[in-house]
Design a protein around this motif. Sequence first.
Motif, PDB file in Angstrom:
ATOM      1  N   GLN A   7       0.786  -1.363  -0.090  1.00  0.00           N
ATOM      2  CA  GLN A   7      -0.030   0.121  -0.092  1.00  0.00           C
ATOM      3  C   GLN A   7       0.729   1.372  -0.064  1.00  0.00           C
ATOM      4  OE1 GLN A   7      -2.394  -1.290   3.427  1.00  0.00           O
ATOM      5  NE2 GLN A   7      -4.165  -1.089   2.277  1.00  0.00           N
ATOM      6  N   PRO A  39       2.457   4.505   1.080  1.00  0.00           N
ATOM      7  CA  PRO A  39       2.789   5.079   2.405  1.00  0.00           C
ATOM      8  C   PRO A  39       1.672   6.408   2.530  1.00  0.00           C
ATOM      9  CG  PRO A  39       4.792   4.823   1.232  1.00  0.00           C
ATOM     10  CD  PRO A  39       3.548   4.601   0.311  1.00  0.00           C
ATOM     11  N   ALA A  40       1.350   6.439   3.723  1.00  0.00           N
ATOM     12  CA  ALA A  40       0.704   7.563   4.169  1.00  0.00           C
ATOM     13  C   ALA A  40       1.354   8.942   3.767  1.00  0.00           C
ATOM     14  CB  ALA A  40       0.065   7.690   5.444  1.00  0.00           C
ATOM     15  N   ASP A  41       0.735  10.013   3.931  1.00  0.00           N
ATOM     16  CA  ASP A  41       1.316  11.318   3.514  1.00  0.00           C
ATOM     17  C   ASP A  41       2.317  11.913   4.394  1.00  0.00           C
ATOM     18  OD1 ASP A  41      -0.159  11.668   1.203  1.00  0.00           O
ATOM     19  OD2 ASP A  41      -1.802  12.822   1.896  1.00  0.00           O
ATOM     20  N   ASP A  42       1.976  11.257   5.835  1.00  0.00           N
ATOM     21  CA  ASP A  42       2.926  11.480   6.733  1.00  0.00           C
ATOM     22  C   ASP A  42       4.109  10.630   6.922  1.00  0.00           C
ATOM     23  OD1 ASP A  42       1.499   9.579   7.633  1.00  0.00           O
ATOM     24  OD2 ASP A  42       0.948  10.507   9.770  1.00  0.00           O
ATOM     25  N   ALA A  43       4.244   9.601   5.920  1.00  0.00           N
ATOM     26  CA  ALA A  43       5.173   8.639   6.197  1.00  0.00           C
ATOM     27  C   ALA A  43       6.739   9.422   5.975  1.00  0.00           C
ATOM     28  CB  ALA A  43       5.035   7.574   5.104  1.00  0.00           C
ATOM     29  N   SER A  44       7.878   8.830   6.267  1.00  0.00           N
ATOM     30  CA  SER A  44       8.978   9.336   5.907  1.00  0.00           C
ATOM     31  C   SER A  44       9.273   9.656   4.356  1.00  0.00           C
ATOM     32  CB  SER A  44      10.175   8.550   6.407  1.00  0.00           C
ATOM     33  OG  SER A  44      10.424   7.331   5.703  1.00  0.00           O
ATOM     34  N   ASP A  96      10.493   6.404   2.673  1.00  0.00           N
ATOM     35  CA  ASP A  96       9.672   5.498   2.326  1.00  0.00           C
ATOM     36  C   ASP A  96       8.653   5.983   1.123  1.00  0.00           C
ATOM     37  OD1 ASP A  96      10.478   3.846   4.475  1.00  0.00           O
ATOM     38  OD2 ASP A  96       8.535   4.589   5.939  1.00  0.00           O
ATOM     39  N   ARG A  97       8.398   7.158   1.088  1.00  0.00           N
ATOM     40  CA  ARG A  97       7.602   7.832  -0.059  1.00  0.00           C
ATOM     41  C   ARG A  97       8.269   7.614  -1.298  1.00  0.00           C
ATOM     42  NH1 ARG A  97       6.034  12.893   0.879  1.00  0.00           N
ATOM     43  NH2 ARG A  97       7.664  13.226   2.743  1.00  0.00           N
ATOM     44  N   ARG A 106      10.872   5.486  -2.024  1.00  0.00           N
ATOM     45  CA  ARG A 106      11.349   4.094  -2.171  1.00  0.00           C
ATOM     46  C   ARG A 106      10.039   3.207  -2.809  1.00  0.00           C
ATOM     47  NH1 ARG A 106      13.943   2.121   2.260  1.00  0.00           N
ATOM     48  NH2 ARG A 106      15.988   2.976   1.182  1.00  0.00           N
ATOM     49  N   TYR A 107       8.771   3.662  -2.271  1.00  0.00           N
ATOM     50  CA  TYR A 107       7.527   3.343  -2.830  1.00  0.00           C
ATOM     51  C   TYR A 107       7.321   3.558  -4.240  1.00  0.00           C
ATOM     52  CZ  TYR A 107       2.731   2.177  -3.336  1.00  0.00           C
ATOM     53  OH  TYR A 107       1.600   1.169  -4.039  1.00  0.00           O
TER      54      TYR A 107
END
Length: 198
Positions: free
Chosen positions: A100, A102-107, A110-111, A113-114
């Motif tokens: 899934q 990552p959420a908007d507040d993810a690092s 992470d965003r 890399r996704y």
Amino acid sequence: MIDISESAQGHFRRLIEREAIPGLGVRLSASEAGTPRADVRLEFAEPADLHGDEWAVDCDGFTLWLDAASVPFLDGANIDYETKATGGQLQIRAPKIKGQAPADDASLVDRVRYLIDNEINPQLASHRGHVTLDSIDADGAVYLRFGGGCHGCGMADVTLKQGIERTLMEKVPGVTAVRDATDHATGAAPYIPRDSAA
């Protein structure tokens, strides 16, 4: 958690009864889970084949075993068996198998890399290439390393500026620039050699 229809249970039960092996069940797992290449693996399993950490789902006449590491990716999966005039078709839908976003507040890591794994690398694969995240500095500059056909490719600079940088800056707030951290002189199999890209 897992929805397995009565028709799918009946299909598996008939196959298991035909094998006549005591304790035979069905094991469900996710291969390359969380990536664009993710897929569902379904196989018959005897008790001796189990690792011991599987989750058990009691079905009508058999047990469906879920690979423990795959459980988060198989949550909400639907297994159905549809009978058609030409035969039957097993359908498995696992909406979380590719991971899934990552959420908007993810690092920021992470965003980035996704997006690399799910959008950029699938496009580069047509040129036998890929990129990996090397680092992100305090100012939001992303450093990437090119690999495969992109390592040493004469079009890597264009790919970086017109494709990857534009995509990352548009879709990942906080990215300020994208830079190449690759030593392209060491590329062994570039898609387009650097000397012919002039």
